[in-house]
Design a protein around this motif. Structure first.
Motif, PDB file in Angstrom:
ATOM      1  N   THR A 180       0.879  -1.159   0.000  1.00  0.00           N
ATOM      2  CA  THR A 180       0.000   0.000   0.000  1.00  0.00           C
ATOM      3  C   THR A 180       0.923   1.218   0.000  1.00  0.00           C
ATOM      4  O   THR A 180       2.137   1.075  -0.053  1.00  0.00           O
ATOM      5  N   ALA A 181       0.356   2.408   0.104  1.00  0.00           N
ATOM      6  CA  ALA A 181       1.196   3.602   0.048  1.00  0.00           C
ATOM      7  C   ALA A 181       2.234   3.654   1.176  1.00  0.00           C
ATOM      8  O   ALA A 181       3.430   3.779   0.906  1.00  0.00           O
ATOM      9  N   SER A 212      -5.769   2.046  -3.179  1.00  0.00           N
ATOM     10  CA  SER A 212      -4.771   2.117  -2.113  1.00  0.00           C
ATOM     11  C   SER A 212      -5.288   2.973  -0.976  1.00  0.00           C
ATOM     12  O   SER A 212      -5.796   4.074  -1.188  1.00  0.00           O
ATOM     13  N   SER A 259      -7.002   6.151  -2.729  1.00  0.00           N
ATOM     14  CA  SER A 259      -6.367   6.597  -3.969  1.00  0.00           C
ATOM     15  C   SER A 259      -6.085   5.351  -4.806  1.00  0.00           C
ATOM     16  O   SER A 259      -6.767   4.335  -4.650  1.00  0.00           O
ATOM     17  N   ILE A 267      -2.798   2.771  -6.590  1.00  0.00           N
ATOM     18  CA  ILE A 267      -1.389   2.405  -6.538  1.00  0.00           C
ATOM     19  C   ILE A 267      -1.065   1.537  -7.747  1.00  0.00           C
ATOM     20  O   ILE A 267      -1.869   0.685  -8.137  1.00  0.00           O
ATOM     21  N   GLY A 270      -4.638  -2.486  -1.322  1.00  0.00           N
ATOM     22  CA  GLY A 270      -3.338  -2.435  -1.971  1.00  0.00           C
ATOM     23  C   GLY A 270      -3.146  -3.527  -3.001  1.00  0.00           C
ATOM     24  O   GLY A 270      -4.106  -4.197  -3.417  1.00  0.00           O
TER      25      GLY A 270
END
Length: 200
Positions: free
Chosen positions: A83-84, A121, A134, A136, A166
């Motif tokens: 993930t971020a 994400s 958002s 990814i 994610g």
């Protein structure tokens, strides 16, 4: 009676001699571990060694292990979840000779080549829902999207509520998180993997 006891002793000795021996150890927050040789009595058993990296906001927490296993699904490859701010990497090598899981344990570099797929994400601590979503771009062998919600703990840290979306290596949802050597999932409200959205 002496003949029977002798036959039993001989049979036990043969069985013990044929049993696979594997190194066994587990060390959280360490890049390697050393352990004693134990009998691997699992059906179809193999020796394994590997390492987990739990990475949150750049903080890498390793866990090294050597063990006996009969699950081939993780052998010979790196499992990746991204993930971020959070990544989870697991690398495992398996072999079938006595104490063949000795030697240095090394996490291979993560494949950062974008593979053309995209996932949602989001990462939240302390809440079962994840709303600041958002996208990814997935890399390497991350061929599926993952959604998780539940209670978990990084190696030797307190249990917290996590929720995230994610990218993940295909098959992780079928395997689950129960076999992780360091990170622990105590409650799993949501664990779902879906095909990624192709971008080209």
């Amino acid at each position: 009676m002496k003949v029977l006891l002798g036959l039993i002793s001989f049979t036990i000795a043969v069985i013990a001699g044929e049993a696979l021996m594997c190194k066994q150890c587990l060390d959280k927050r360490a890049d390697d571990c050393q352990g004693e040789s134990v009998i691997c009595d699992l059906p179809g058993g193999m020796c394994a060694k590997g390492i987990e990296h739990n990475i949150l906001n750049g903080d890498v927490v390793p866990t090294a292990f050597r063990a006996c296993t009969n699950d081939t699904r993780l052998c010979g490859g790196q499992v990746s979840l991204s993930t971020a701010p959070f990544q989870l990497l697991l690398y495992t090598e398996c072999c079938q000779e006595d104490d063949c899981n000795c030697g240095e344990i090394i996490m291979p570099p993560k494949n950062t080549t974008k593979n053309g797929v995209v996932c949602r994400s989001c990462f939240t601590e302390g809440d079962y829902s994840c709303t600041d979503v958002s996208t990814i771009e997935c890399t390497g062998n991350e061929a599926e999207c993952i959604e998780f919600s539940g209670q978990a703990a990084r190696p030797e840290e307190e249990t917290m509520i996590y929720s995230y979306y994610g990218c993940v290596t295909k098959g992780v949802c079928q395997i689950g998180f129960g076999g992780l050597p360091g990170s622990v999932v105590y409650e799993q409200r949501v664990l779902e993997c879906t095909p990624s959205i192709e971008t080209n």
